[in-house]
Design a protein around this motif. Sequence first.
Motif, mmCIF file in Angstrom:
data_model
loop_
_atom_site.group_PDB
_atom_site.id
_atom_site.type_symbol
_atom_site.label_atom_id
_atom_site.label_comp_id
_atom_site.label_asym_id
_atom_site.label_seq_id
_atom_site.Cartn_x
_atom_site.Cartn_y
_atom_site.Cartn_z
ATOM 1 N N LEU A 256 46.914 76.955 27.462
ATOM 2 C CA LEU A 256 46.816 76.183 25.887
ATOM 3 C C LEU A 256 48.037 75.892 25.852
ATOM 4 O O LEU A 256 48.199 74.904 25.160
ATOM 5 C CB LEU A 256 45.669 76.217 25.503
ATOM 6 C CG LEU A 256 44.708 75.403 26.485
ATOM 7 C CD1 LEU A 256 43.211 76.058 25.430
ATOM 8 C CD2 LEU A 256 44.754 74.051 27.138
ATOM 9 N N LEU B 140 50.818 74.725 27.323
ATOM 10 C CA LEU B 140 50.965 72.943 27.971
ATOM 11 C C LEU B 140 51.143 72.284 26.734
ATOM 12 O O LEU B 140 51.827 71.443 26.286
ATOM 13 C CB LEU B 140 49.086 73.052 28.314
ATOM 14 C CG LEU B 140 48.878 73.420 29.507
ATOM 15 C CD1 LEU B 140 47.800 72.857 30.489
ATOM 16 C CD2 LEU B 140 49.395 73.276 30.590
ATOM 17 N N SER B 141 50.893 72.723 25.210
ATOM 18 C CA SER B 141 51.209 72.223 23.873
ATOM 19 C C SER B 141 52.795 72.129 24.067
ATOM 20 O O SER B 141 53.960 70.949 23.670
ATOM 21 C CB SER B 141 51.346 72.645 23.121
ATOM 22 O OG SER B 141 50.206 72.813 22.639
ATOM 23 N N PHE B 142 53.782 72.650 24.349
ATOM 24 C CA PHE B 142 55.130 73.123 24.469
ATOM 25 C C PHE B 142 56.032 72.316 25.292
ATOM 26 O O PHE B 142 56.582 71.444 25.465
ATOM 27 C CB PHE B 142 55.435 74.452 24.778
ATOM 28 C CG PHE B 142 55.985 75.864 23.357
ATOM 29 C CD1 PHE B 142 56.593 74.366 22.181
ATOM 30 C CD2 PHE B 142 54.552 75.641 22.905
ATOM 31 C CE1 PHE B 142 56.063 75.203 20.785
ATOM 32 C CE2 PHE B 142 55.004 76.304 21.654
ATOM 33 C CZ PHE B 142 55.564 75.616 20.523
ATOM 34 N N ILE B 143 54.877 71.911 26.947
ATOM 35 C CA ILE B 143 55.302 70.913 28.322
ATOM 36 C C ILE B 143 55.488 69.917 27.539
ATOM 37 O O ILE B 143 56.144 68.792 28.371
ATOM 38 C CB ILE B 143 54.516 71.854 29.485
ATOM 39 C CG1 ILE B 143 55.275 73.255 29.195
ATOM 40 C CG2 ILE B 143 54.357 70.882 30.229
ATOM 41 C CD1 ILE B 143 54.162 73.703 30.220
ATOM 42 N N ILE B 144 54.039 69.470 26.822
ATOM 43 C CA ILE B 144 53.984 67.807 26.203
ATOM 44 C C ILE B 144 55.244 67.927 25.169
ATOM 45 O O ILE B 144 55.526 66.433 25.588
ATOM 46 C CB ILE B 144 52.614 67.907 25.888
ATOM 47 C CG1 ILE B 144 51.619 67.748 26.436
ATOM 48 C CG2 ILE B 144 52.991 66.664 24.002
ATOM 49 C CD1 ILE B 144 50.674 66.784 25.443
ATOM 50 N N LEU C 166 52.175 68.807 18.195
ATOM 51 C CA LEU C 166 51.869 67.910 19.261
ATOM 52 C C LEU C 166 51.673 66.761 18.712
ATOM 53 O O LEU C 166 52.189 65.036 18.841
ATOM 54 C CB LEU C 166 50.086 68.096 19.929
ATOM 55 C CG LEU C 166 50.399 69.957 20.264
ATOM 56 C CD1 LEU C 166 48.847 69.909 20.366
ATOM 57 C CD2 LEU C 166 51.134 68.976 21.744
ATOM 58 N N VAL D 220 47.351 66.363 29.358
ATOM 59 C CA VAL D 220 49.343 66.791 29.665
ATOM 60 C C VAL D 220 49.980 66.064 30.457
ATOM 61 O O VAL D 220 51.628 65.739 30.386
ATOM 62 C CB VAL D 220 49.635 68.309 30.131
ATOM 63 C CG1 VAL D 220 51.294 68.515 30.711
ATOM 64 C CG2 VAL D 220 48.948 69.547 29.559
ATOM 65 N N GLN E 52 50.239 62.671 28.616
ATOM 66 C CA GLN E 52 51.447 63.299 27.238
ATOM 67 C C GLN E 52 50.666 62.287 26.009
ATOM 68 O O GLN E 52 50.674 61.733 25.006
ATOM 69 C CB GLN E 52 52.703 62.537 26.914
ATOM 70 C CG GLN E 52 53.534 62.713 28.621
ATOM 71 C CD GLN E 52 54.879 63.513 27.886
ATOM 72 O OE1 GLN E 52 55.242 62.869 27.033
ATOM 73 N NE2 GLN E 52 55.119 64.229 28.456
ATOM 74 N N LEU F 11 45.000 66.867 23.749
ATOM 75 C CA LEU F 11 45.468 68.221 23.734
ATOM 76 C C LEU F 11 45.005 68.881 22.392
ATOM 77 O O LEU F 11 44.319 69.861 22.472
ATOM 78 C CB LEU F 11 47.181 67.958 24.583
ATOM 79 C CG LEU F 11 46.666 69.752 24.829
ATOM 80 C CD1 LEU F 11 46.494 70.167 25.319
ATOM 81 C CD2 LEU F 11 48.707 70.085 25.136
#
Lengths: 285, 319
Positions: free
Chosen positions: A140, A143-147, B32, B274, B277, B282
Amino acid sequence: MSSFSEPVIAPRIGTGRGLRRLLHPVTPGLWLSVAILIVVILWAVAPGLWTGYNPVEGQSGNQLQSPSAAHWLGTDELGRDQLARLIHGARYSLSGALTAVGVGLLVGTLIGLVAGATGGRTDTVIMRLVDVLLAIPSLLLALSFIIILGFGHIQAAIAVGITSIAAFARLARSEVVSVRRREYVEAAFGSGGTFLGVVWRHVLPNSLNSVLAYAAVQFGWAILQISTLGFLGYGAPPPTPEWGLMIAEGRNYMTTSWWLTIFPGLFVIVVVLAANRVGRALRRN
Amino acid sequence: MATSLTLKNIVTKLGQGLFVLWAAFTISFVLLQIMPGDAILVRFMDGDMGLTPDAIASIRTFYGADEPFLVQYFQTIMAYLTGNFGNSVISGMPVAQEIMVNLPRTALLAGLGFTGGVTLALIIAVLATLPGFRWIRNLFQAAPALLASVPVFWLGILLIQIFSFRLGLISVIAPGPWERLILPVATLAVPIAAPIAQILLRNIDAFSVQPFAYVARAKGASQRYVLLRHVARNAVLPVLTIAGVTFGELLAGAVVTETVFGLNGLGRLAERSVRNQDAAVLQAVVLIAAFGYVVVNFIVDMLYPLIDPRLRKPQGGNA
């Protein structure tokens, strides 16, 4: 009961240099692991030497062939040789894992060094924050960094690397704290060394051994994580022959063309096992 | 059972848990909501949408993106405390609603996966201690390394192929509510069973040769009695710690498992957020994971003294 400890015989360190001493004792399984890694590294460096087929463009009329003498691991839905794709794909797994481990090692060691060397309140605050990162499951967090970073091979690798920072930081800090208490560090401070000078010349080099060994163990884990992100579609885009992505693509043909899913999976397992085996041997010494 | 968990101890642990949650919120908020820049502008400035600057301004007001971020930060914290997790940028739906729909499904999957994993680990460990099952022990001392190297998504695909398509044991078309969970649960359970079994085996080996085990045997206790009464109680402690750590693995595993098996749940929600976006969604999933981690580890901390009397603080003479 028999609480007498066996006399400790110091491990005989072979006269052979370098790798051999690092990996002592060398068992057949370890030899095999080293051999596998060397082959995969060579695939990554010069894939053209190992296969004549094009990994991206297929031959028409050659689709979904089962493994044969011409195509050892069969062909995919576009008529591409699967072995060629796997050989060319080694580059993505290895460069991705190197990037990930590099990010974790550099940033984590730096954080651990700052926390361990300064001590006191800075140490407490930094390590508390590091502990918070451990509360978020690494996938997770990735995934946060991929966003933020967007999709792509390097982005996924960096995201995986960031998730390992906390573990590297904790290890580096504990090493730094124990090295700092050694007499030679006290002596270096006592003989007029500046704080940064002593940390750079004495504390860092002596803390680095176990951190580097941990990096070796992390390598296999990083390959696995990168293949997971590739499978989810956040890594390199098609037609890149990345192993995780290949499994995702092959999945649609699983019932008729099992080789498209099975072989990339086996490649991941074998390389991760080999990397873990070598990593653990390095860590032991 | 009277434990002497002091109130102070409990309050400290709770405080640490709250700190972790707050810090996780802050980190995920910065990551985020602040770092991506103005997600709404990026999303709706697209010329194809043909939105007027006024319309964009009102959308930004709706999502609260026109406020300075310290204001946004406190607003978001207050909203989270009242159970309002913001709105999905994609669907416009309240995130809390999507979470509430998906949370029970993932909780069920993860709960079954965890139970299955622990059961599997216990079975392996007990079988390995029986005479004649030595090979199981040898196999499983090698197996965790192997299982830890298997990509979970690949394992899932393999299980579907073998049990649904080749053997026809589990229906793919319209399976029953429990039937459809069998393979996902197995996929989740196998990787977490491996490390737990490994630790159990190592502990049973270590504790079986402890003086107390010899004494019990010398007093005439059967092998099984010693194993269950003396060795197992000691061996299970470190497993509890692993269980706390494994929780995160279960949620991460749910992302992959739900995607592979096409199940709806928090993992799928994270995977889709994801792809789209959709940072607000998330962030909510990340915080639920952190919350679960804190709760599970709190429970584990509280359970320790119940299982291990040595960890209870001696209170007068009746410790």
